[in-house]
Design an enzyme around this catalytic site. Structure first.
Site, PDB file in Angstrom:
ATOM      1  N   LYS A   1      15.844 -14.297  -8.099  1.00 49.95           N
ATOM      2  CA  LYS A   1      15.634 -13.271  -9.137  1.00 49.95           C
ATOM      3  C   LYS A   1      14.902 -13.882 -10.333  1.00 49.95           C
ATOM      4  O   LYS A   1      13.975 -13.296 -10.868  1.00 49.95           O
ATOM      5  CB  LYS A   1      16.965 -12.698  -9.648  1.00 49.95           C
TER       6      LYS A   1
ATOM      7  N   LYS B   1       7.044  -4.321  -3.527  1.00 52.85           N
ATOM      8  CA  LYS B   1       8.402  -3.897  -3.186  1.00 52.85           C
ATOM      9  C   LYS B   1       8.632  -3.954  -1.677  1.00 52.85           C
ATOM     10  O   LYS B   1       9.660  -4.403  -1.205  1.00 52.85           O
ATOM     11  CB  LYS B   1       8.631  -2.471  -3.695  1.00 52.85           C
TER      12      LYS B   1
ATOM     13  N   ARG C   1       5.873   0.392  -5.509  1.00 51.06           N
ATOM     14  CA  ARG C   1       5.733  -0.406  -4.291  1.00 51.06           C
ATOM     15  C   ARG C   1       4.848  -1.628  -4.526  1.00 51.06           C
ATOM     16  O   ARG C   1       4.810  -2.523  -3.695  1.00 51.06           O
ATOM     17  CB  ARG C   1       5.128   0.456  -3.170  1.00 51.06           C
TER      18      ARG C   1
ATOM     19  N   GLU D   1      11.281 -14.760  -9.489  1.00 57.64           N
ATOM     20  CA  GLU D   1      10.507 -13.564  -9.157  1.00 57.64           C
ATOM     21  C   GLU D   1      10.044 -12.772 -10.374  1.00 57.64           C
ATOM     22  O   GLU D   1       8.900 -12.329 -10.421  1.00 57.64           O
ATOM     23  CB  GLU D   1      11.427 -12.715  -8.270  1.00 57.64           C
TER      24      GLU D   1
ATOM     25  N   GLU E   1      20.318 -16.423  -4.521  1.00 59.56           N
ATOM     26  CA  GLU E   1      19.869 -15.095  -4.932  1.00 59.56           C
ATOM     27  C   GLU E   1      19.546 -15.072  -6.429  1.00 59.56           C
ATOM     28  O   GLU E   1      18.532 -14.506  -6.837  1.00 59.56           O
ATOM     29  CB  GLU E   1      20.952 -14.057  -4.576  1.00 59.56           C
TER      30      GLU E   1
ATOM     31  N   TRP F   1      -2.715  -2.881  -1.810  1.00 57.41           N
ATOM     32  CA  TRP F   1      -2.241  -4.238  -2.095  1.00 57.41           C
ATOM     33  C   TRP F   1      -3.045  -5.131  -1.175  1.00 57.41           C
ATOM     34  O   TRP F   1      -2.912  -5.059   0.041  1.00 57.41           O
ATOM     35  CB  TRP F   1      -0.746  -4.332  -1.804  1.00 57.41           C
TER      36      TRP F   1
ATOM     37  N   HIS G   1      22.951 -36.241  -3.565  1.00 59.60           N
ATOM     38  CA  HIS G   1      21.997 -36.750  -2.573  1.00 59.60           C
ATOM     39  C   HIS G   1      20.558 -36.649  -3.054  1.00 59.60           C
ATOM     40  O   HIS G   1      19.636 -36.688  -2.245  1.00 59.60           O
ATOM     41  CB  HIS G   1      22.175 -36.017  -1.239  1.00 59.60           C
TER      42      HIS G   1
ATOM     43  N   CYS H   1       0.825  -1.218   0.000  1.00 58.11           N
ATOM     44  CA  CYS H   1       0.000   0.000   0.000  1.00 58.11           C
ATOM     45  C   CYS H   1       0.860   1.269   0.000  1.00 58.11           C
ATOM     46  O   CYS H   1       1.940   1.299   0.583  1.00 58.11           O
ATOM     47  CB  CYS H   1      -0.879   0.032   1.240  1.00 58.11           C
TER      48      CYS H   1
ATOM     49  N   ASN I   1      -2.189   2.195   5.607  1.00 55.88           N
ATOM     50  CA  ASN I   1      -1.087   1.333   5.176  1.00 55.88           C
ATOM     51  C   ASN I   1      -0.731   0.448   6.358  1.00 55.88           C
ATOM     52  O   ASN I   1      -0.555   0.955   7.457  1.00 55.88           O
ATOM     53  CB  ASN I   1       0.101   2.243   4.794  1.00 55.88           C
ATOM     54  N   GLY I   2      -0.650  -0.868   6.160  1.00 58.16           N
ATOM     55  CA  GLY I   2      -0.297  -1.753   7.262  1.00 58.16           C
ATOM     56  C   GLY I   2      -1.438  -2.690   7.583  1.00 58.16           C
ATOM     57  O   GLY I   2      -2.197  -3.087   6.702  1.00 58.16           O
TER      58      GLY I   2
HETATM   59  C1  AGP Z   1      13.939  -9.264  -3.705  1.00 51.52           C
HETATM   60  O1  AGP Z   1      14.118  -9.233  -5.064  1.00 51.52           O
HETATM   61  C2  AGP Z   1      12.595  -9.380  -3.233  1.00 51.52           C
HETATM   62  N1  AGP Z   1      11.743  -8.461  -3.850  1.00 51.52           N
HETATM   63  C3  AGP Z   1      12.351  -9.678  -1.783  1.00 51.52           C
HETATM   64  O2  AGP Z   1      12.859 -10.942  -1.544  1.00 51.52           O
HETATM   65  C4  AGP Z   1      12.904  -8.701  -0.720  1.00 51.52           C
HETATM   66  O3  AGP Z   1      14.298  -8.771  -0.692  1.00 51.52           O
HETATM   67  C5  AGP Z   1      12.300  -9.074   0.643  1.00 51.52           C
HETATM   68  O4  AGP Z   1      10.917  -8.900   0.585  1.00 51.52           O
HETATM   69  C6  AGP Z   1      12.895  -8.287   1.779  1.00 51.52           C
HETATM   70  O5  AGP Z   1      12.707  -6.923   1.612  1.00 51.52           O
HETATM   71  P1  AGP Z   1      13.557  -5.859   2.420  1.00 51.52           P
HETATM   72  O6  AGP Z   1      14.976  -6.013   2.015  1.00 51.52           O
HETATM   73  O7  AGP Z   1      12.971  -4.542   2.026  1.00 51.52           O
HETATM   74  O8  AGP Z   1      13.358  -6.169   3.884  1.00 51.52           O
END
Ligand code: AGP
Length: 681
Positions: free
Chosen positions: A558, A676, A33, A561, A554, A88, A577, A2, A115-116
């Site tokens: 990516k 985000k 966001r 995602e 990582e 959101w 394994h 949000c 928001n929240g």
């Molecule tokens: C990363 O590409 C993601 N969008 C996600 O994993 C993100 O890193 C995670 O939600 C943590 O967010 P932050 O670093 O803002 O705490």
């Protein structure tokens, strides 16, 4: 997640077109966001009338809806308050009905954007329903507007700030409202220079009262915690907010921009003030007053009006097609910004000002626990080895959600490090509160200045990567990595036995930016590789070992995602394994095989894959004789110190994920189902 944007003009005449455009533009700045619907409330044509517009989908669709509704755009307002929101969905599906703003009643006496999360909304809803309120939405937010109306009806003479405090007292959870937002930033624009560059904070007066009266008031306050009795307004101390008054004490024309994020404000004004947790900002007749429920809670009694340095172009895409692409290519500069003024590579010294006071305490701690989510968690995993090596302190790395699920033991002599790009991730924030309650020392490693994690931790490091807008985190990862390596270097400063190693790492850091530039030259060849090997694939395997396993994790995150391609990161040692059963000549595989002390072991996994007909693409150092065959597909990355190699190796994987998503025509910056800043559990 949000986003909130509000705009108030006082004695500055604006027509409805201007007000709606300002709100819509504010919302579009918050689009990064992530959200699924958007809405706004502005004043109607008649006194006390409200016009609300709500639409599912993008801000552009809300703009269309408003155009179709044909409000009188020429109507002008000398003073006006408009609020808007990107939602959101958490409670209730994304529908027009569930869109914010929410209202107290058919007349919109109280309108709220939020928001929240309100964790006790079910109880509040049940109570308000028993008082005759009829709820129109499935959201947790609606109870706020209805609660305000209910309290107001009981006490029609109540001041707005007293009412706001009474409402907030009843809410549980992490909430930001217009009404109030944590962290809320307020931008101010005045035609004349402001008299002072701060706003006083106003408190309940009981702290200043004689003991007897204070105890009476405490009793009143206790009873006022009930819904039926809002706090007695006589307890409030009022002061003028001097910043917005002229010499003769008359409020000046002013505009206020309220947002969950400075990026929506920066195009209007650079003068902002950040609210602290539990602050209530009340804007009325051109004056901004900040209230708190209690004095002596350790917060300052002024909120400084600061000048933000964020430039609009910093949050724009520039020559790039996507924010993610821009952010990948910014990494040679962003890592330099992370090290600027901190790493003195010539004199081999690291200074982290935000940790200075606590560094000796951290050195003495029994354990360091890194707590984070997603990419931030991977950056913690990536530096675990160098932390253990340099500090010789036991290191744990925890996913915030799992850490909380287990209610893991935390002690006073633990140091808990919270790593988060946004500084607002709900799981990390809750884990932080959990550790604070248990008396641990807390350290924040965050990108967003003024974010909740940066405010709540005892000390910390801002990674200074600049705004990261693409949902997929890229430059924040490399900056977190660098910031934490510097943290480990600071902690080990007093260890003579580590001196040589520390110097080697600092020399490596000094060259990283240039090496990033080298790797980014591979952009086109990686794009071609993606089209050639990964197009229309269903799955992809990423193998790494030791410090390169977090790199593989990582990279896989990516790829999943943003390209929605299933990708699994496997520790090479674990291949035999189970996962080896997947390997054949068809399965696309990327193996990280840069040289380090585990190289021979990593080669075993490579041989196992080759023996099963696999044809992995290899991330290796240039001209490595092991991979000299013309048949081997390679991505060659420069060599650096082993503990920094992951910084370089991750960049080709970021590019792979980017080109895979572009190849599929996907929305790179706003992947489906993701946000985000994840401000819900
Ligand atoms: C990363 O590409 C993601 N969008 C996600 O994993 C993100 O890193 C995670 O939600 C943590 O967010 P932050 O670093 O803002 O705490």
């Amino acid at each position: 997640m949000c986003g909130i944007f509000g705009y108030i003009n006082y004695l500055v005449e604006r027509d409805r077109q201007f007000i709606i455009d300002t709100l819509l533009n504010g919302l579009s700045r918050l689009e990064y966001r992530g959200y699924d619907s958007a809405g706004m409330a502005v004043d109607g044509d008649k006194k006390n009338e409200v016009q609300a517009f709500k639409e599912v989908g993008k801000v552009a669709k809300l703009r269309e809806l408003i155009a179709e509704s044909k409000p009188d755009m020429t109507k002008s307002f000398e003073s006006h308050a408009g609020i808007s929101h990107t939602r959101w969905a958490t409670h209730g599906t994304p529908t027009r009905q569930n869109c914010h703003p929410h209202r107290s009643d058919a007349n919109w006496e109280f309108a709220v954007v939020h928001n929240g999360i309100i964790t006790n909304y079910k109880e509040l809803k049940a109570l308000l329903e028993s008082k005759g309120f009829r709820f129109e939405t499935e959201t947790d937010t609606e109870c706020i507007a209805k609660l305000a109306k209910y309290l107001y009806d009981q006490h029609p003479d109540i001041e707005f700030t007293v009412l706001a405090k009474a409402v907030i007292k009843e809410l549980e959870g992490a909430f930001g409202l217009l009404l109030k937002v944590p962290p809320l930033v307020i931008g101010v624009r005045t035609s004349k220079k402001m008299k002072v560059d701060f706003v006083d904070v106003e408190y309940s007066e009981e702290g200043a009262l004689p003991a007897e009266q204070a105890s009476q008031n405490a009793a009143i306050k206790k009873s006022s915690a009930s819904l039926l009795a809002p706090p007695d307004k006589s307890l409030l101390h009022r002061s003028q907010s001097r910043a917005f008054l002229s010499d003769d004490g008359i409020p000046q024309p002013a505009e206020f921009f309220l947002s969950s994020d400075p990026s929506a404000i920066v195009e209007h004004t650079k003068k902002v003030l950040y609210l602290e947790d539990d602050d209530i900002a009340h804007i009325h007749e051109g004056q901004l007053n900040i209230h708190r429920l209690t004095k002596d809670d350790g917060t300052s009694n002024v909120r400084t009006i600061q000048t933000i340095e964020l430039e609009l172009q910093e949050i724009m895409k520039g020559k790039f097609d996507h924010f993610m692409q821009k952010e990948i290519f910014e990494q040679p500069e962003s890592v330099v910004n992370t090290m600027r003024g901190r790493l003195d590579a010539v004199n081999k010294k690291v200074t982290l000002g935000g940790l200075r006071q606590y560094i000796s305490t951290i050195r003495r701690c029994r354990r360091i626990i890194f707590i984070a989510c997603g990419t931030s968690y991977h950056s913690c995993m990536a530096v675990r080895g160098v932390f253990e090596e340099l500090t010789e302190i036991p290191i744990a790395v925890e996913l915030a959600s799992d850490f909380l699920d287990r209610q893991a033991p935390v002690f006073r002599d633990d140091t808990c490090v919270f790593v988060s790009q946004s500084g607002e991730t709900a799981d990390s924030l809750m884990a932080l509160r959990y550790c604070l309650e248990r008396g641990a020392l807390t350290v924040g490693v965050v990108n967003v200045v003024g974010s909740s994690i940066s405010l709540l931790t005892h000390c910390g490091v801002h990674i200074n990567a600049g705004p990261e807008i693409g949902v997929a985190s890229t430059k924040a990862y490399t900056s977190q990595f660098v910031a934490m390596v510097m943290f480990a270097l600071s902690l080990s400063e007093d260890r003579a036995s580590k001196a040589k190693r520390r110097e080697e790492i600092m020399e490596g850091l000094a060259k990283i930016s240039e090496q990033f530039r080298e790797i980014l030259k591979l952009n086109e060849s990686i794009k071609d590789m993606c089209a050639k090997f990964f197009k229309d694939q269903k799955s992809l395997l990423l193998l790494g070992r030791g410090a390169q396993f977090p790199t593989a994790l990582e990279g896989a995150l990516k790829i999943k995602e943003i390209s929605y391609l299933h990708c699994e990161a496997v520790m090479s040692g674990e291949l035999k394994h189970g996962v080896l059963a997947l390997v054949d000549e068809n399965l696309p595989i990327i193996m990280i095989l840069t040289r380090d002390n585990l190289f021979t072991k990593s080669l075993n996994a490579y041989q196992q894959v080759i023996a099963r007909g696999g044809r992995p693409i290899v991330i290796c150092n240039p001209e490595d004789p092991e991979f000299s065959s013309a048949q081997t597909e390679k991505i060659a990355v420069p060599k650096t110190v082993d503990c920094l190699q992951g910084l370089l190796n991750v960049i080709p994987l970021q590019l792979v994920s980017y080109w895979l998503a572009v190849g599929e025509g996907l929305n790179v910056d706003f992947p489906r189902n993701l946000a985000k800043s994840v401000t819900v559990e």
